[in-house]
Scaffold this active site. Structure first.
Site, short mmCIF file in Angstrom:
data_model
loop_
_atom_site.label_atom_id
_atom_site.label_comp_id
_atom_site.label_asym_id
_atom_site.label_seq_id
_atom_site.Cartn_x
_atom_site.Cartn_y
_atom_site.Cartn_z
N GLY A 78 59.56 -18.07 11.51
CA GLY A 78 58.61 -16.98 11.35
C GLY A 78 58.57 -16.15 12.61
O GLY A 78 59.17 -16.52 13.64
N LYS A 79 57.93 -15.03 12.53
CA LYS A 79 57.79 -14.17 13.72
C LYS A 79 56.65 -13.21 13.43
O LYS A 79 56.37 -12.89 12.26
CB LYS A 79 59.08 -13.37 13.93
CG LYS A 79 59.26 -12.88 15.32
CD LYS A 79 59.90 -13.93 16.22
CE LYS A 79 60.08 -13.45 17.63
NZ LYS A 79 60.77 -14.44 18.46
N SER A 80 56.01 -12.72 14.48
CA SER A 80 54.96 -11.73 14.26
C SER A 80 55.01 -10.68 15.36
O SER A 80 55.64 -10.89 16.41
CB SER A 80 53.59 -12.41 14.24
OG SER A 80 53.33 -13.02 15.49
#
Ligand code: NAD
Length: 368
Positions: A78-80
């Site tokens: 994931g990444k944000s």
């Protein structure tokens, strides 16, 4: 033409969720991409920058899916991104608003990335109960201080050295980028008897064919000096470093520094990718064709992500280093074994190794 927004991203691995957050009260604008969660909840950095796009966050999330999988970590990718200049006066307020917004997104565990740090993670952890890359007093394992990524690069060198018949004792090492990764790789390789003959930073390079005196160099850089003004050797034009006669080349600076335009200058026998995507795929294919061995980023720099996962699991420093050594040794050995059998560029093989582990997990998940 794609009919839906999601179609422009979707493939056999993901992404499972693309979330756009807007909070009118605080002004927060943020993006979260959870890519593939078959192996577990997603670990991935939270970046703060004004100009990040959804596609970029997706690509970074995918890279985390592959990196977690290939490093045998029970986590998805994931990444944000918090869309704001990291120097903004609203920084703290936006970080708090972001943490509140992702409070119920329990499949996502944020870590530090460009524009965020340990303190950001402490704030997010306080609000959500989840974050990695925490300050030491909150149970964090400070990966840059420990040099875990550079340690992993040296472990990949141990295996490659045996497989290629290239002893590390006396081997000439050139390091592009002398930050957290480059400095730690230099230290761990010097411990093995390698000669660090050249290093660079964004402003220039320094070179000594007999080997740079590492301790004075590290001390000078620690005092804020640029490598070229450290007095450790003869100054060199920054990008000339790529063309030096060397045994091992370690890109540890930026993406896409070796391309089809300059790959022919590289004279190393072995390249260990400390940075992420430092070599374009076309250049990597040409290097493979002319017999330069490259250990790809997802394998060679896996020490950082392994350290983050170990922190989450409450492992000690000693157990973390042991885990990095075990996993990177196993992956680098498998890479060499497959290369002998499959005759494909190492990047394709590494991608395949990661995909197979994810597909196994997806099949297990599907069969309940
Ligand atoms: P850093 O900011 O500590 O160091 C980067 C170094 O590269 C600095 O010395 C900088 O001056 C130099 N540099 C920048 N542009 C350059 C150029 N064009 N030529 C030569 N040198 C240049 O960063 P870091 O934490 O060491 O990370 C380096 C790379 O490794 C990044 O791509 C990062 O994403 C990747 N990476 C880092 C970790 C980690 O644990 N820190 C883990 C995995 C991957």
């Amino acid at each position: 033409m794609t009919s839906h927004y999601i179609d422009s991203f979707a493939d056999e691995l993901g992404p499972e969720k693309i979330i756009h957050i807007y909070d009118p009260a605080s002004g927060l604008k943020a993006i979260v991409v959870l890519d593939n969660l078959s192996l577990g909840p997603a670990i991935g950095g939270c970046r703060m920058a004004a100009d990040v796009t959804t596609r970029e966050v997706f690509r970074l999330a995918r890279a985390m899916t592959l990196k977690n999988a290939i490093n045998f970590l029970p986590y998805g990718g994931g990444k944000s991104a918090i869309l704001c200049d990291p120097r903004s006066a609203d920084r703290d307020r936006l970080i708090q608003a972001f943490a509140q917004a992702i409070q119920n997104l329990t499949e996502y565990i944020p870590g530090p990335d460009m524009g965020t740090d340990e303190q950001t993670m402490a704030t997010i952890k306080e609000i959500t109960g989840r974050a990695v890359g925490l300050p030491r007093h909150l149970g964090g394992l400070p990966l840059d201080e420990l040099g875990t990524t550079g340690f992993g690069v040296a472990v990949a060198a141990d295996v490659a050295s045996q497989k290629l018949g290239l002893p590390l004792k006396g081997a000439r090492v050139t390091i592009q980028g002398f930050g957290n990764v480059g400095k730690a790789a230099a230290r761990f390789l010097a411990e093995r008897g390698a000669k660090i003959i050249a290093v660079s930073d964004s402003q220039g390079a320094v070179f000594n064919p007999e080997g740079l005196a590492l301790e004075p160099l590290l001390a000078a850089v620690g005092r804020g000096k640029k490598v070229a003004e450290s007095g450790a050797g003869q100054p060199l034009e920054r990008d000339a470093l790529v063309g030096l006669e060397t045994d091992i080349f370690i890109p540890a600076a930026r993406p896409d520094v070796v391309t089809i335009r300059n790959q022919d200058q590289l004279k190393a026998t072995l390249v260990l990718e400390g940075a992420n995507i430092p070599i374009t795929h076309e250049a990597a294919r040409l290097l493979h064709q002319r017999g330069v061995m490259v250990v790809p980023d997802v394998i060679a720099n896996g020490g950082g992500v392994t350290c983050a996962a170990s922190e989450l699991e409450g492992l000690s420093e000693e157990d973390t280093f042991h885990r990095i050594r075990t996993n990177i040794t196993r992956n680098t050995e498998e890479l060499f074994d497959r290369l002998r059998r499959e005759q494909r560029p190492p990047h394709e093989i590494a991608q395949q190794m990661a995909s197979e582990r994810i597909e196994d997990a997806m099949a297990a998940r599907a069969s309940g």
